[in-house]
Design a protein around this motif. Sequence first.
Motif, short mmCIF file in Angstrom:
data_model
loop_
_atom_site.label_atom_id
_atom_site.label_comp_id
_atom_site.label_asym_id
_atom_site.label_seq_id
_atom_site.Cartn_x
_atom_site.Cartn_y
_atom_site.Cartn_z
N TYR A 31 0.15 -0.57 0.22
CA TYR A 31 0.16 -0.14 0.08
C TYR A 31 1.07 1.37 0.50
CZ TYR A 31 -4.65 -1.35 0.35
OH TYR A 31 -5.74 -2.44 0.22
N ARG A 32 1.61 1.14 0.47
CA ARG A 32 2.82 2.48 0.59
C ARG A 32 4.48 2.28 -0.75
NH1 ARG A 32 -0.39 3.48 3.69
NH2 ARG A 32 0.26 4.22 6.02
N PHE A 33 4.06 1.50 -1.57
CA PHE A 33 4.56 1.04 -2.48
C PHE A 33 4.28 1.26 -4.25
CE2 PHE A 33 8.20 1.76 1.21
CZ PHE A 33 8.36 2.58 0.77
N GLY A 34 4.09 -0.27 -3.48
CA GLY A 34 3.31 -0.90 -4.63
C GLY A 34 2.35 -0.60 -5.98
N LEU A 35 1.10 -0.19 -5.21
CA LEU A 35 0.05 0.28 -5.43
C LEU A 35 0.03 1.90 -5.26
CD1 LEU A 35 -3.38 -0.23 -5.25
CD2 LEU A 35 -3.80 0.99 -3.58
N PRO A 36 0.73 2.69 -5.30
CA PRO A 36 1.07 3.88 -6.30
C PRO A 36 1.39 3.98 -7.01
CG PRO A 36 1.01 4.59 -3.66
CD PRO A 36 1.69 2.91 -3.33
N SER A 37 2.70 2.75 -6.97
CA SER A 37 3.73 3.38 -8.39
C SER A 37 2.98 2.47 -9.74
CB SER A 37 4.67 2.05 -8.46
OG SER A 37 5.57 2.56 -7.32
N VAL A 38 1.85 1.49 -9.37
CA VAL A 38 1.18 0.69 -10.29
C VAL A 38 -0.34 1.58 -10.71
CG1 VAL A 38 -0.77 -1.29 -10.65
CG2 VAL A 38 1.43 -1.87 -9.09
N CYS A 39 -0.78 2.16 -9.99
CA CYS A 39 -1.69 3.50 -10.28
C CYS A 39 -1.10 4.21 -11.40
CB CYS A 39 -2.58 3.90 -8.39
SG CYS A 39 -3.33 2.64 -8.14
N ILE A 40 -0.01 5.35 -10.73
CA ILE A 40 0.41 5.93 -11.68
C ILE A 40 0.59 5.99 -12.86
CG2 ILE A 40 2.27 8.20 -11.80
CD1 ILE A 40 2.66 7.92 -8.74
N PHE A 41 1.72 4.58 -12.56
CA PHE A 41 1.02 3.44 -14.11
C PHE A 41 0.29 3.38 -15.09
CE2 PHE A 41 2.11 -0.01 -16.92
CZ PHE A 41 3.33 0.02 -17.98
N MET A 91 -3.21 4.97 -0.64
CA MET A 91 -2.31 4.55 -0.04
C MET A 91 -1.83 5.82 1.74
SD MET A 91 0.30 7.43 -2.12
CE MET A 91 1.54 7.25 -1.43
N PHE A 92 -2.66 6.97 1.62
CA PHE A 92 -2.95 7.90 3.13
C PHE A 92 -3.38 7.73 3.73
CE2 PHE A 92 -1.85 10.56 -1.15
CZ PHE A 92 -0.90 10.71 -1.30
N LEU A 93 -4.62 6.16 3.55
CA LEU A 93 -4.88 6.14 4.91
C LEU A 93 -4.39 5.54 5.59
CD1 LEU A 93 -8.09 4.06 2.80
CD2 LEU A 93 -7.92 6.26 3.47
N PRO A 94 -4.53 5.82 7.47
CA PRO A 94 -4.12 4.78 8.69
C PRO A 94 -4.07 4.02 8.43
CG PRO A 94 -5.75 6.00 9.05
CD PRO A 94 -5.94 6.46 7.08
N GLU A 95 -2.87 2.97 9.11
CA GLU A 95 -3.18 1.53 9.03
C GLU A 95 -3.57 1.10 10.33
OE1 GLU A 95 0.80 -1.56 9.87
OE2 GLU A 95 1.43 0.30 9.46
N GLU A 96 -3.70 2.18 11.40
CA GLU A 96 -4.41 1.96 11.84
C GLU A 96 -6.26 1.70 11.89
OE1 GLU A 96 -2.37 3.45 12.72
OE2 GLU A 96 -0.31 2.22 13.50
N GLN A 97 -6.42 2.52 11.50
CA GLN A 97 -8.06 2.67 10.49
C GLN A 97 -8.47 4.02 11.50
OE1 GLN A 97 -9.75 -0.52 9.62
NE2 GLN A 97 -7.98 -1.22 8.40
N PHE A 98 -7.50 4.68 11.80
CA PHE A 98 -7.98 5.64 13.35
C PHE A 98 -7.72 7.39 12.41
CE2 PHE A 98 -7.17 2.81 15.98
CZ PHE A 98 -8.44 2.69 16.73
#
Length: 405
Positions: A31-41, A91-98
């Motif tokens: 979510y911090r590296f893979g998903l943003p790169s794939v979405c931009i591409f 990718m900007f969503l908090p991991e703890e969901q708070f």
Amino acid sequence: MLCEVQLNSSCAANNMSREQQLFRDIYHIFYRFGLPSVCIFGFLGNIINLVVLNHKRLQRSLTNKELAANAYLVGLAFSDMTFCICAFPSMFLPEEQFYSDKGFLIHYAQYCAAIINIFILTSTWITAAFAIERYLAICHPLTSRNILSLRSSQYVIIIVFLGSVVFNIPVFWRYSINEVVCENRTAYFLEQHSVISFTFEHAYRAIWATCGNFVPSVILIFANVCLVVRIRGSYALRKKFNRYDTNRCSSPPAEANNKITMILISIVVMFLILVAPSEIIKQCILLVDDVITCNYTYMSIEVVTNFMQSLNFSLNFILYCVINKSYRNTMRHMFCCYHEDRHRLSYRSSYRSTLNEGIAREETTVVIQNETECLKPEKREALLNYCTHKTCHETVTDIHDNSLS
């Protein structure tokens, strides 16, 4: 933190710390590296797809049936591009969901599942409609002659999109925003609940799994198998005829038809590998046990499958470049045309300058000849030689002076 303990009390009590640590590592990587790169591409690739597929150079080379198939590729590119746009903020969503306030992120988290599901369902059924269109065009060409057209493809795409929106309306009410006060601070979190009732929720998930995954997968598998068999038979028949007629070559429409079909087969294979298994696994787990969504093992699986789906919506650009020669040529023409246009404009400017200079010299020569008719031959020849070293205006002025003298 007390809030986190309270909110996680509904989760399974036997969750191991190793599972939690594995989830954190997977979440961080994907979510911090893979998903943003794939979405931009995927966003950039689908933008190029839309520009190339709508380019006049490519449109002029297609027949009516190929234009109908091209409309599905355009609709698929738009849906995939929108999916990449909607999935990128995750990718900007908090991991703890708070959440510290009721800002954009918590509202995005509340509705992103519904919006993303709309474009997942849209892309799935556009691919299924594309498969049906190719099946009719290849396996039943005479029957489909009056059915397949550009307008009918556009109508199908609009109906698929509107149906996807209506079908996912219940998901917009699946999550609600709650707040909890701890340590003199207010934190916000999302709570999942049934839309109407628990029975309706399970029935809706079963229908979604059937209409959103099972039925399209069956259609895609059936159409894919029929198309592969038909194309192999076509190649075998063509090879057999070429033995007896070495001058015989395949017609351009047949080659273009096969190229479009090969694109569809590649899209279907990628869908069956990246999307169908992940959606079926998630829907089956949710149908068996709804509380398992708090399990760290399930959440790890969900992160991986979401990344796999993002890959499916981002790789069509590579497929088109590898398979479709017309796509590559059109894209090369688009990226090289600016340089070629500048070179062409420079050449035209130089040519026009040379042409104007030649015309000016001819006009000057005519004027000189007319103005020097009254002069003696020796003086006339001297003036003609002299005019080559001066501008037109200066030469004509000197001729007038010499004539007067």
